[in-house]
Design an enzyme around this catalytic site. Structure first.
Site, PDB file in Angstrom:
ATOM      1  N   TYR A 154     -16.273 -18.114  32.515  1.00 22.13           N
ATOM      2  CA  TYR A 154     -16.376 -17.423  33.646  1.00 22.13           C
ATOM      3  C   TYR A 154     -17.959 -17.524  34.320  1.00 22.13           C
ATOM      4  O   TYR A 154     -18.487 -16.588  34.687  1.00 22.13           O
ATOM      5  CB  TYR A 154     -16.339 -15.919  32.769  1.00 22.13           C
ATOM      6  CG  TYR A 154     -15.417 -15.109  32.594  1.00 22.13           C
ATOM      7  CD1 TYR A 154     -13.926 -15.610  32.982  1.00 22.13           C
ATOM      8  CD2 TYR A 154     -14.826 -14.115  31.722  1.00 22.13           C
ATOM      9  CE1 TYR A 154     -12.887 -15.339  32.073  1.00 22.13           C
ATOM     10  CE2 TYR A 154     -13.854 -13.789  31.106  1.00 22.13           C
ATOM     11  CZ  TYR A 154     -12.789 -14.422  31.688  1.00 22.13           C
ATOM     12  OH  TYR A 154     -11.394 -13.876  31.423  1.00 22.13           O
ATOM     13  N   LYS A 156      -7.214 -24.532  23.080  1.00 22.52           N
ATOM     14  CA  LYS A 156      -6.099 -24.875  23.711  1.00 22.52           C
ATOM     15  C   LYS A 156      -6.708 -25.698  23.581  1.00 22.52           C
ATOM     16  O   LYS A 156      -6.666 -27.289  24.307  1.00 22.52           O
ATOM     17  CB  LYS A 156      -6.299 -23.774  25.180  1.00 22.52           C
ATOM     18  CG  LYS A 156      -4.928 -24.902  26.416  1.00 22.52           C
ATOM     19  CD  LYS A 156      -3.553 -24.219  25.448  1.00 22.52           C
ATOM     20  CE  LYS A 156      -2.316 -25.072  26.452  1.00 22.52           C
ATOM     21  NZ  LYS A 156      -1.073 -24.418  26.044  1.00 22.52           N
ATOM     22  N   ASP A 180      -1.269 -19.738  23.397  1.00 23.18           N
ATOM     23  CA  ASP A 180      -0.428 -19.911  23.635  1.00 23.18           C
ATOM     24  C   ASP A 180       0.451 -18.904  22.217  1.00 23.18           C
ATOM     25  O   ASP A 180       1.321 -18.123  22.372  1.00 23.18           O
ATOM     26  CB  ASP A 180       0.468 -20.562  24.175  1.00 23.18           C
ATOM     27  CG  ASP A 180       0.049 -21.885  24.103  1.00 23.18           C
ATOM     28  OD1 ASP A 180      -0.892 -22.392  22.849  1.00 23.18           O
ATOM     29  OD2 ASP A 180       1.508 -22.509  24.381  1.00 23.18           O
ATOM     30  N   ASP A 233     -10.814 -12.139  26.167  1.00 21.95           N
ATOM     31  CA  ASP A 233     -10.290 -10.845  26.748  1.00 21.95           C
ATOM     32  C   ASP A 233      -9.260 -10.913  27.036  1.00 21.95           C
ATOM     33  O   ASP A 233      -8.912  -9.542  27.390  1.00 21.95           O
ATOM     34  CB  ASP A 233     -11.345 -11.654  28.395  1.00 21.95           C
ATOM     35  CG  ASP A 233     -11.328 -10.805  29.310  1.00 21.95           C
ATOM     36  OD1 ASP A 233     -11.130  -9.253  29.051  1.00 21.95           O
ATOM     37  OD2 ASP A 233     -10.872 -10.567  31.022  1.00 21.95           O
ATOM     38  N   ASP A 237      -7.496  -6.689  24.665  1.00 25.05           N
ATOM     39  CA  ASP A 237      -6.546  -6.437  24.938  1.00 25.05           C
ATOM     40  C   ASP A 237      -4.967  -6.085  25.059  1.00 25.05           C
ATOM     41  O   ASP A 237      -4.687  -4.689  24.648  1.00 25.05           O
ATOM     42  CB  ASP A 237      -6.387  -7.204  26.769  1.00 25.05           C
ATOM     43  CG  ASP A 237      -7.374  -6.342  27.654  1.00 25.05           C
ATOM     44  OD1 ASP A 237      -8.789  -5.544  26.583  1.00 25.05           O
ATOM     45  OD2 ASP A 237      -7.664  -5.537  28.669  1.00 25.05           O
TER      46      ASP A 237
END
Ligand code: NAD
Length: 356
Positions: free
Chosen positions: A135, A190, A222, A246, A250
């Site tokens: 980001y 990852k 994943d 992020d 959620d």
């Protein structure tokens, strides 16, 4: 103990009023000062994060934040939109550690889209790094692809990056938090594909040497996304970078089915923090007196625990919320058969009464 109270927009002022009511009922030496933020601040001062509001937040031990945003500001230039206030506060206060607990209260298991037995008693904590990752990494931009099968075509690129100290400090936060809980950390990355993730994994493992009493597991993102819906209760603390966090935070929030119940905290290295509900400003129900204030009240409890070092007061609030739910009181968003549906202020009053 100084608290900057920033109600914001939409349901923000309604839910913050209830959290303030609960804090006042604790009879602690709390000094609370209110300032506008978001759309309300844009209306009053022409900017979503006016200088005076920022100064108040910087001088406080903690910030209690409602929510910002309304569709009517969607046409404003990006730097003047209400949501910029949160980004500005995160940056100015150096808030790098985002805590998002996902707790499923026994009385609310019906609200989850998962089977009740998968979520009953769920109590996990996602810790998301907030200031690094793809980001914010540079360079980023658009250009003509210099080579490859699409050479000459328009392409866009971002840079994923993390430095050792950034990973070390968030790893320490996670291990410390796990020590207050069930002593297990799952570090999500990852590393099979990304160099940034390999550094993340190596550094978390190094920091772990200082916390032999805490169990550490590494998990690819994943797989973590799958495990969160398959067997969420096997987690305790998950720690991960900005982008994976992020998305996973959620996903975890939705496991409980009750967005109106979930608090959050963002902390800096000095223990100063910004505390807010996980939900937004809900313009669709603003001003109707029906919003659920419990996420904000529980955010105030997190504030007492993490920034103001008042764990007993925090536990009193959390127990009061449990009592109110056990008594069958519900706001409309979490209502079910046989419960008493109450409005925002009545829910706040009930929590105050349950404080005892
Ligand atoms: P939202 O979280 O505001 O609302 C989503 C749905 O959940 C709505 O139906 C709403 O009525 C309901 N809801 C949310 N909180 C509730 C509560 N406490 N009690 C009962 N019901 C509740 O998300 P959205 O509709 O996507 O966004 C609305 C505005 O909020 C946008 O302007 C967005 O940018 C902003 N937003 C702000 C924050 C923040 O301030 N941190 C976070 C997310 C979204």
């Amino acid at each position: 103990m100084k608290i900057a109270v920033l109600p914001g927009d939409g349901i923000g002022p309604e839910i913050i009023a209830e959290a303030v009511k609960v804090l006042k009922a604790l009879a602690l030496p709390l000094e609370m000062e209110t300032a506008p933020v978001g759309g309300a601040a844009y209306e009053a001062a022409g900017h979503p994060l006016p200088e005076a509001t920022l100064r108040l937040a910087q001088q406080a031990d903690a910030v209690l934040f409602g929510a910002v945003g309304d569709w009517k500001y969607d046409t404003l230039p990006r730097p003047l939109r209400p949501e910029q206030a949160i980004l500005g506060l995160r940056q100015a206060l150096g808030l790098f550690a985002n805590f998002r607990p996902a707790i499923c209260y026994p009385q609310l298991t019906h609200a989850s889209s998962l089977k009740p037995e998968l979520v009953a008693g769920l109590d996990i904590l996602i810790i998301r790094e907030l200031t690094g990752d793809i980001y914010f990494g540079q360079p980023r931009g658009r250009r003509r692809a210099p080579d490859g099968p699409f050479a000459g075509a328009e392409e866009a690129f971002d840079t994923m990056r993390y430095s050792r100290p950034e990973i070390e400090r968030i790893a320490r936060v996670a291990f410390e938090a796990a020590r207050q809980r069930r002593r297990k950390v799952t570090s999500v990355d990852k590393a099979n594909v990304l160099e940034t993730s390999q550094l993340w994994k190596d550094v978390v493992a190094e920091v772990h040497r200082d916390y032999p009493d805490v169990e550490l597991e590494h998990m690819y993102v994943d797989n973590a996304a799958m495990q969160l819906v398959k067997a969420p209760k096997k987690f305790d603390v998950l720690v991960t970078g900005n982008m994976f966090g992020d998305i996973l935070s959620d996903e975890a929030a939705m496991l409980t089915g009750s967005i109106g119940m979930l608090p959050s905290a963002s902390l800096n290295e000095r223990g100063q923090g910004l505390y807010e509900p996980s939900h937004g400003s809900a313009p669709d129900i603003a001003g109707k007196g029906v919003a659920n204030p419990l996420a904000t009240i529980l955010s105030a409890a997190m504030m007492l625990r993490f920034s103001l070092k008042q764990p007993e007061a925090a536990a009193r609030i959390e127990a009061a919320v449990q009592t109110v739910l056990a008594d069958g009181l519900r706001t409309a968003d979490i209502a079910s058969d046989g419960c008493t549906v109450v409005g925002t202020a009545a829910m706040g009053d009930a929590v105050v009464r349950a404080l005892g």
